[in-house]
Design a protein around this motif. Structure first.
Motif, PDB file in Angstrom:
ATOM      1  N   ASP A 114       0.780  -1.430   0.190  1.00  0.00           N
ATOM      2  CA  ASP A 114      -0.011  -0.062  -0.157  1.00  0.00           C
ATOM      3  C   ASP A 114       0.481   1.269   0.051  1.00  0.00           C
ATOM      4  OD1 ASP A 114      -2.694  -1.219  -0.242  1.00  0.00           O
ATOM      5  OD2 ASP A 114      -3.145  -1.323   2.493  1.00  0.00           O
ATOM      6  N   SER A 115       2.422   1.246   0.508  1.00  0.00           N
ATOM      7  CA  SER A 115       2.722   1.992   0.918  1.00  0.00           C
ATOM      8  C   SER A 115       3.369   2.749  -0.732  1.00  0.00           C
ATOM      9  CB  SER A 115       4.058   2.663   1.728  1.00  0.00           C
ATOM     10  OG  SER A 115       3.569   2.260   3.529  1.00  0.00           O
ATOM     11  N   ALA A 116       3.440   1.473  -1.372  1.00  0.00           N
ATOM     12  CA  ALA A 116       4.336   2.594  -2.855  1.00  0.00           C
ATOM     13  C   ALA A 116       3.177   2.616  -4.244  1.00  0.00           C
ATOM     14  CB  ALA A 116       5.149   1.352  -3.326  1.00  0.00           C
ATOM     15  N   TRP A 117       2.884   1.712  -3.530  1.00  0.00           N
ATOM     16  CA  TRP A 117       0.750   1.823  -4.652  1.00  0.00           C
ATOM     17  C   TRP A 117       0.571   3.730  -4.119  1.00  0.00           C
ATOM     18  CZ3 TRP A 117      -3.758   2.373  -3.200  1.00  0.00           C
ATOM     19  CH2 TRP A 117      -4.968   2.825  -4.268  1.00  0.00           C
ATOM     20  N   SER A 118       0.962   4.143  -3.070  1.00  0.00           N
ATOM     21  CA  SER A 118      -0.137   4.632  -2.914  1.00  0.00           C
ATOM     22  C   SER A 118       0.987   6.051  -3.497  1.00  0.00           C
ATOM     23  CB  SER A 118       0.013   5.558  -1.167  1.00  0.00           C
ATOM     24  OG  SER A 118      -1.100   4.068  -0.500  1.00  0.00           O
ATOM     25  N   ARG A 119       2.477   6.187  -3.095  1.00  0.00           N
ATOM     26  CA  ARG A 119       2.968   7.310  -4.254  1.00  0.00           C
ATOM     27  C   ARG A 119       2.069   7.054  -5.240  1.00  0.00           C
ATOM     28  NH1 ARG A 119       6.404   5.619   0.228  1.00  0.00           N
ATOM     29  NH2 ARG A 119       7.331   3.295  -0.899  1.00  0.00           N
ATOM     30  N   ARG A 120       2.723   5.929  -5.642  1.00  0.00           N
ATOM     31  CA  ARG A 120       2.173   5.573  -7.270  1.00  0.00           C
ATOM     32  C   ARG A 120       0.619   6.418  -7.324  1.00  0.00           C
ATOM     33  NH1 ARG A 120       3.057   0.410 -10.729  1.00  0.00           N
ATOM     34  NH2 ARG A 120       6.043   0.819  -9.999  1.00  0.00           N
ATOM     35  N   VAL A 121      -0.020   6.410  -6.883  1.00  0.00           N
ATOM     36  CA  VAL A 121      -1.316   6.937  -6.766  1.00  0.00           C
ATOM     37  C   VAL A 121      -1.400   8.178  -6.986  1.00  0.00           C
ATOM     38  CG1 VAL A 121      -3.678   7.255  -6.184  1.00  0.00           C
ATOM     39  CG2 VAL A 121      -2.923   5.501  -6.108  1.00  0.00           C
ATOM     40  N   LEU A 122      -0.805   9.503  -6.717  1.00  0.00           N
ATOM     41  CA  LEU A 122      -0.744  10.390  -6.147  1.00  0.00           C
ATOM     42  C   LEU A 122       0.130  11.097  -7.957  1.00  0.00           C
ATOM     43  CD1 LEU A 122      -0.143  13.232  -4.536  1.00  0.00           C
ATOM     44  CD2 LEU A 122       1.965  12.361  -3.506  1.00  0.00           C
ATOM     45  N   LYS A 123       1.674  10.011  -7.750  1.00  0.00           N
ATOM     46  CA  LYS A 123       1.963  10.457  -9.381  1.00  0.00           C
ATOM     47  C   LYS A 123       0.672  10.697 -10.101  1.00  0.00           C
ATOM     48  CE  LYS A 123       6.551   8.620  -7.535  1.00  0.00           C
ATOM     49  NZ  LYS A 123       7.614   7.837  -7.866  1.00  0.00           N
ATOM     50  N   ALA A 124      -0.032   9.334 -10.487  1.00  0.00           N
ATOM     51  CA  ALA A 124      -1.152   9.877 -11.596  1.00  0.00           C
ATOM     52  C   ALA A 124      -1.409   9.969 -11.428  1.00  0.00           C
ATOM     53  CB  ALA A 124      -1.281   8.588 -11.418  1.00  0.00           C
ATOM     54  N   VAL A 125      -2.192  10.414 -10.483  1.00  0.00           N
ATOM     55  CA  VAL A 125      -3.018  12.279 -10.358  1.00  0.00           C
ATOM     56  C   VAL A 125      -2.351  13.524 -10.494  1.00  0.00           C
ATOM     57  CG1 VAL A 125      -4.949  13.608  -8.876  1.00  0.00           C
ATOM     58  CG2 VAL A 125      -5.124  10.950  -8.480  1.00  0.00           C
ATOM     59  N   ASP A 126      -1.594  13.910 -10.381  1.00  0.00           N
ATOM     60  CA  ASP A 126      -0.717  15.223 -10.817  1.00  0.00           C
ATOM     61  C   ASP A 126      -0.073  14.956 -12.253  1.00  0.00           C
ATOM     62  OD1 ASP A 126      -0.051  15.601  -8.378  1.00  0.00           O
ATOM     63  OD2 ASP A 126       2.285  15.224  -8.050  1.00  0.00           O
ATOM     64  N   THR A 127      -0.293  13.602 -13.435  1.00  0.00           N
ATOM     65  CA  THR A 127      -0.155  13.814 -14.399  1.00  0.00           C
ATOM     66  C   THR A 127      -1.931  14.123 -15.282  1.00  0.00           C
ATOM     67  OG1 THR A 127      -0.639  11.736 -14.457  1.00  0.00           O
ATOM     68  CG2 THR A 127       1.624  12.721 -14.565  1.00  0.00           C
ATOM     69  N   LEU A 128      -2.187  13.467 -14.668  1.00  0.00           N
ATOM     70  CA  LEU A 128      -4.018  14.168 -14.867  1.00  0.00           C
ATOM     71  C   LEU A 128      -4.026  15.801 -14.735  1.00  0.00           C
ATOM     72  CD1 LEU A 128      -6.251  10.878 -13.585  1.00  0.00           C
ATOM     73  CD2 LEU A 128      -4.632  11.294 -16.008  1.00  0.00           C
ATOM     74  N   TRP A 129      -3.800  16.211 -13.711  1.00  0.00           N
ATOM     75  CA  TRP A 129      -3.858  17.750 -13.389  1.00  0.00           C
ATOM     76  C   TRP A 129      -4.068  18.626 -15.066  1.00  0.00           C
ATOM     77  CZ3 TRP A 129      -6.507  21.051 -11.655  1.00  0.00           C
ATOM     78  CH2 TRP A 129      -5.972  22.407 -11.752  1.00  0.00           C
ATOM     79  N   PRO A 130      -2.794  18.302 -15.278  1.00  0.00           N
ATOM     80  CA  PRO A 130      -2.398  19.287 -16.513  1.00  0.00           C
ATOM     81  C   PRO A 130      -4.096  19.407 -18.142  1.00  0.00           C
ATOM     82  CG  PRO A 130      -0.594  18.405 -16.333  1.00  0.00           C
ATOM     83  CD  PRO A 130      -1.791  17.195 -15.792  1.00  0.00           C
ATOM     84  N   VAL A 131      -4.241  17.831 -18.157  1.00  0.00           N
ATOM     85  CA  VAL A 131      -4.724  17.388 -19.184  1.00  0.00           C
ATOM     86  C   VAL A 131      -6.454  18.292 -18.604  1.00  0.00           C
ATOM     87  CG1 VAL A 131      -6.237  15.243 -20.002  1.00  0.00           C
ATOM     88  CG2 VAL A 131      -3.664  15.693 -19.092  1.00  0.00           C
TER      89      VAL A 131
END
Length: 267
Positions: A198-215
């Motif tokens: 869950d810890s490493a996966w949670s960091r991935r979710v945060l990164k994924a959300v960051d990539t969607l913001w400019p879109v």
């Protein structure tokens, strides 16, 4: 498939009871909702057995309907690209043993452009609304003001975009490439959560959300689905203030408001 008893067709009902069906990669959940979107009694869940032809899914819905009682309309949320109640593509149900297993050509053909909304209406004799499952979840939580993006985290990533209370055309973000040749589903789906923890996966979710913001540059982002609760508290604190975490129950409770979101409130 035997149709359950229901209120006969004959025009809109003043206080319709809705059979809400939430189709996931691991199981099908159904419940009855009153006109205000409140659940009537307990929900029913049936784990899926693969391979899953359309008749099997419809049989599960029929079994649930018989147990839950009478209703005036049906709302179904199903993963994949759904247009006007037709399954353009569904990622899990065309596979031999569920998500990430081999695609069976005969199943892919059976699901391809299946008018599942029409099948439900014919089988049960009531109006039906079939949307992407994240769109039904969105109906249960959005405010109807501004641009609102809903992301659900479960077997994969679901999404819905709502503009001023109306559904925007559906996009399958889950299949878009993210990094290392992986899609969003590959990068933050359930299989990776299990592999990473869950810890490493949670960091991935945060990164994924960051990539969607400019879109999307949303006014409000809602994160839901069964796995959203697994995002670690320390990572939750790093999300922007315009991100709201929502309960998994939204996938069913949105079964009433989904009709208005889809412009079909009068049915």
């Amino acid at each position: 498939m035997n149709a359950v008893s229901h209120t006969p067709a004959g025009g809109p009902k003043p206080n319709p009871r809705t059979l809400a069906v939430d189709c996931g990669g691991g199981g099908i959940k159904s419940c009855l909702l009153d006109a205000g979107g409140f659940q009537l009694g307990n929900a029913i869940r049936t784990p899926l057995r693969y391979p899953l032809p359309p008749e099997d899914l419809l049989g599960i819905v029929s079994s649930h309907a018989e147990q839950l009682g009478s209703f005036d309309r049906i709302t179904m949320g199903i993963p994949g690209m759904i247009r006007h109640g037709v399954v353009v593509y569904t990622p899990h149900y065309i596979r031999k043993a569920g998500p990430h297993t081999r695609i069976l050509p005969e199943l892919a053909d059976a699901w391809d452009h299946l008018d599942i909304e029409g099948r439900l209406t014919t089988s049960f004799g009531v109006p039906a609304l079939v949307l992407n499952d994240a769109e039904v979840a969105a109906a249960g939580v959005v405010s109807g003001q501004g641009s609102e993006l809903v992301i659900t985290l479960g077997t994969g990533l679901g999404n819905a975009l709502i503009d001023e209370g109306q559904l925007s055309p559906h996009l399958e973000i889950s299949h878009a490439p993210l990094r290392w040749g992986l899609t969003y589903d590959d990068y933050i789906g359930e299989a990776e959560r299990i592999r990473l923890g869950d810890s490493a996966w949670s960091r991935r979710v945060l990164k994924a959300v960051d990539t969607l913001w400019p879109v999307f540059r949303w006014d409000r982002l809602y994160l839901g689905g069964g796995n959203s609760a697994r995002i670690r508290p320390a990572i939750r604190e790093q999300f922007p203030e315009n991100v709201t975490f929502i309960p998994n129950a939204a996938g069913m409770n949105g079964g009433v408001r989904a009709w208005a979101l889809a412009g079909r409130a009068a049915e």
